[in-house]
Design an enzyme around this catalytic site. Structure first.
Site, PDB file in Angstrom:
ATOM      1  N   HIS A 206       0.819  -1.212   0.000  1.00 37.96           N
ATOM      2  CA  HIS A 206       0.000   0.000   0.000  1.00 37.96           C
ATOM      3  C   HIS A 206       0.855   1.265   0.000  1.00 37.96           C
ATOM      4  CE1 HIS A 206      -2.920  -2.838   2.340  1.00 37.96           C
ATOM      5  NE2 HIS A 206      -2.723  -3.220   1.093  1.00 37.96           N
TER       6      HIS A 206
ATOM      7  N   HIS B  37      -7.490 -10.472  12.857  1.00 38.06           N
ATOM      8  CA  HIS B  37      -7.524  -9.250  12.049  1.00 38.06           C
ATOM      9  C   HIS B  37      -8.090  -9.608  10.682  1.00 38.06           C
ATOM     10  CE1 HIS B  37      -6.409  -5.491  10.346  1.00 38.06           C
ATOM     11  NE2 HIS B  37      -5.114  -5.662  10.180  1.00 38.06           N
TER      12      HIS B  37
ATOM     13  N   GLU C  99      -7.842  -7.886   7.848  1.00 38.50           N
ATOM     14  CA  GLU C  99      -7.057  -7.521   6.662  1.00 38.50           C
ATOM     15  C   GLU C  99      -6.539  -8.796   5.987  1.00 38.50           C
ATOM     16  OE1 GLU C  99      -4.045  -4.429   7.119  1.00 38.50           O
ATOM     17  OE2 GLU C  99      -4.271  -3.977   4.975  1.00 38.50           O
TER      18      GLU C  99
ATOM     19  N   ASP D 194      -4.039  -9.935   4.439  1.00 32.87           N
ATOM     20  CA  ASP D 194      -2.739 -10.592   4.607  1.00 32.87           C
ATOM     21  C   ASP D 194      -2.806 -11.628   5.731  1.00 32.87           C
ATOM     22  OD1 ASP D 194      -3.081  -8.327   6.208  1.00 32.87           O
ATOM     23  OD2 ASP D 194      -0.947  -7.885   6.356  1.00 32.87           O
TER      24      ASP D 194
ATOM     25  N   HIS E 130      -4.696  -2.553  13.697  1.00 30.77           N
ATOM     26  CA  HIS E 130      -4.680  -1.417  12.818  1.00 30.77           C
ATOM     27  C   HIS E 130      -6.031  -1.130  12.155  1.00 30.77           C
ATOM     28  CE1 HIS E 130      -3.300  -1.782   8.273  1.00 30.77           C
ATOM     29  NE2 HIS E 130      -3.499  -0.518   8.478  1.00 30.77           N
TER      30      HIS E 130
ATOM     31  N   ASP F 228      -0.719  -7.461  14.213  1.00 33.96           N
ATOM     32  CA  ASP F 228       0.120  -6.443  13.553  1.00 33.96           C
ATOM     33  C   ASP F 228       1.107  -5.770  14.516  1.00 33.96           C
ATOM     34  OD1 ASP F 228      -0.734  -6.724  10.948  1.00 33.96           O
ATOM     35  OD2 ASP F 228      -2.159  -5.050  11.012  1.00 33.96           O
TER      36      ASP F 228
ATOM     37  N   TYR G 115       7.841  -0.203  10.256  1.00 34.69           N
ATOM     38  CA  TYR G 115       6.476  -0.726  10.275  1.00 34.69           C
ATOM     39  C   TYR G 115       5.582   0.170  11.150  1.00 34.69           C
ATOM     40  CZ  TYR G 115       2.712  -4.124  10.402  1.00 34.69           C
ATOM     41  OH  TYR G 115       1.497  -4.726  10.278  1.00 34.69           O
TER      42      TYR G 115
ATOM     43  N   HIS H 168       3.765 -10.543  11.587  1.00 36.60           N
ATOM     44  CA  HIS H 168       4.727 -10.217  10.523  1.00 36.60           C
ATOM     45  C   HIS H 168       6.140 -10.286  11.078  1.00 36.60           C
ATOM     46  CE1 HIS H 168       1.802  -8.829   7.591  1.00 36.60           C
ATOM     47  NE2 HIS H 168       1.268  -8.005   8.466  1.00 36.60           N
TER      48      HIS H 168
HETATM   49 FE1  FEO Z   1      -3.272  -4.753   9.124  1.00 37.96          FE
HETATM   50 FE2  FEO Z   1      -0.833  -7.169   8.627  1.00 37.96          FE
HETATM   51  O1  FEO Z   1      -2.494  -6.319   8.384  1.00 37.96           O
END
Ligand code: FEO
Length: 389
Positions: free
Chosen positions: A24, A78, A80, A82, A144, A163, A191, A222
């Protein structure tokens, strides 16, 4: 493609995305890791999944330990994609599995996947017993998205933090101590600056909860798993989330024929003379996401653009748009730039900085090429302005 053992019957079963260089607009020059964790207990549990394109890698890693169809719980921390992207496939494979999510997670998963998964809603304070181990849930909305949550496993002293505490960093070694500490802290800082920064207030609340827990391991979604440097990364997060600044000025600019650049270097000289550390960021050679990392603790943000077709330079516009979205708080700013005849750019930069919530202490303009005297005048004026701020 094997599972990586973290503790007895707890495995990393995620995926490594060595090639990705953009998240992004965030330059991920060291790639990305999507972390998922498998817990073998009376109830077999998968915490988070991976981006849909990497589902086969995750399934191979799970299969190296157990039959994936035997999974009892899939925890979605989460929405999102990913992290949730492989949930539909996993729910098809593990037909009896229950999806564990929070109220906003349920809404988000339904909106994304248009399916009614067999699910259970949890909220802060709820505990899921897996057998010998338990998962204690804490909802962390806006770290997030509205749907984030984390869980603590007291028996193993592990925080599954999603995250939070993550880094975009692909490596073959899962544990922090097998990687360069400087690099993983730098990537965690990047990050934070590019993903988490707007939600610093929510991070502070999360850190308050974390302070009440005995955390030995942070298994984020991550990058590497924190074990040796757990205290260090928590201390860094406290610092970054506090929005505290040091005597530092970051000077960000684009230039056409070096006039705005000359102004930038004169501005740097003034800050140096005043004892500030400085960082020069020419937008032609620095990525906006790396500049954000540099801005985390900067007292002054100085942005320069020449006037191009009655406007600001495209690189500067891109940076200002990105900066406004992430908007570090309570910073001082200056706008500067050269022009030939219209000269609109400096006011436009200043307006953007004000709209982003910064205190613009002054603006500095230069017609065509600055002479030595012009640069001395600029330095004198900036010196006066800094003295009164
Ligand atoms: Fe907010 Fe790693 O996704």
């Amino acid at each position: 493609m094997k599972a990586v053992k973290l503790k007895n019957n707890i495995y990393w079963v995620g995926a490594i995305d060595w090639d990705s260089r953009n998240f992004h607009g965030y330059l991920t020059q060291r790639g990305i890791t999507y972390n998922a964790y498998l817990i073998i207990d009376k109830k077999i549990t998968l915490i988070d999944t991976v981006k849909e394109q990497f589902s086969d890698e995750m399934i191979k890693r799970i299969s190296s330990v157990i039959d994936p169809s035997k999974i009892d719980y899939i925890v979605s921390n989460h929405v999102e994609m990913d992290h949730s992207g492989s949930i539909p496939k996993m729910m098809d494979i593990a037909k009896n599995a229950e999806l564990i999510t929070c109220p906003n997670g349920e809404k988000g998963l339904t909106a994304h996947y248009k399916r009614d998964f067999n699910h259970r809603i949890v909220k802060t304070g709820d505990v899921l017993n897996l057998g010998k181990r338990n998962l204690q849930f804490v909802l962390t909305p806006m770290v997030h998205w509205p749907d984030n949550m984390v869980e603590y496993m007291p028996e193993e002293k592990i925080l599954f933090s999603n995250d939070s505490f993550g880094q975009h960093y692909a490596s073959s070694s899962r544990m922090d101590y097998k990687n360069s500490k400087d690099i993983i802290i730098e990537e965690a800082k990047k990050y934070f600056a590019n993903i988490v920064l707007p939600y610093s207030a929510q991070v502070r609340k999360e850190l308050e909860v974390a302070a009440t827990l005995d955390i030995e391991v942070i298994a984020s979604s991550h990058g590497i798993v924190w074990e040796k440097y757990t205290k260090d990364i928590i201390a860094e997060y406290k610092k970054w989330a506090s929005n505290s600044v040091i005597r530092k000025a970051v000077i960000i600019y684009d230039t056409m024929w070096h006039s705005t650049e000359k102004m930038a270097y004169s501005i740097q000289e003034v800050f140096e003379e005043k004892g500030y550390s400085t960082s020069m960021k020419n937008l032609q050679s620095n990525h906006i996401s790396d500049i954000m990392t540099e801005l985390i603790d900067a007292e002054y943000i100085c942005v320069g653009s020449p006037t191009l077709n009655n406007n600001i330079m495209p690189n500067v516009a891109s940076f200002l748009t990105y900066l406004k979205g992430l908007s570090p708080r309570d910073r001082k700013a200056i706008a500067f730039g050269s022009f030939g005849w219209g000269g609109q750019s400096v006011a436009q930069v200043a307006d953007y900085l004000k709209d982003s919530g910064f205190d613009v202490i002054n603006t500095y303009k230069q017609k065509y090429v600055p002479s030595d005297d012009d640069l001395i005048n600029l330095k004198n004026k900036l010196t006066e302005d800094l003295a009164s701020n």
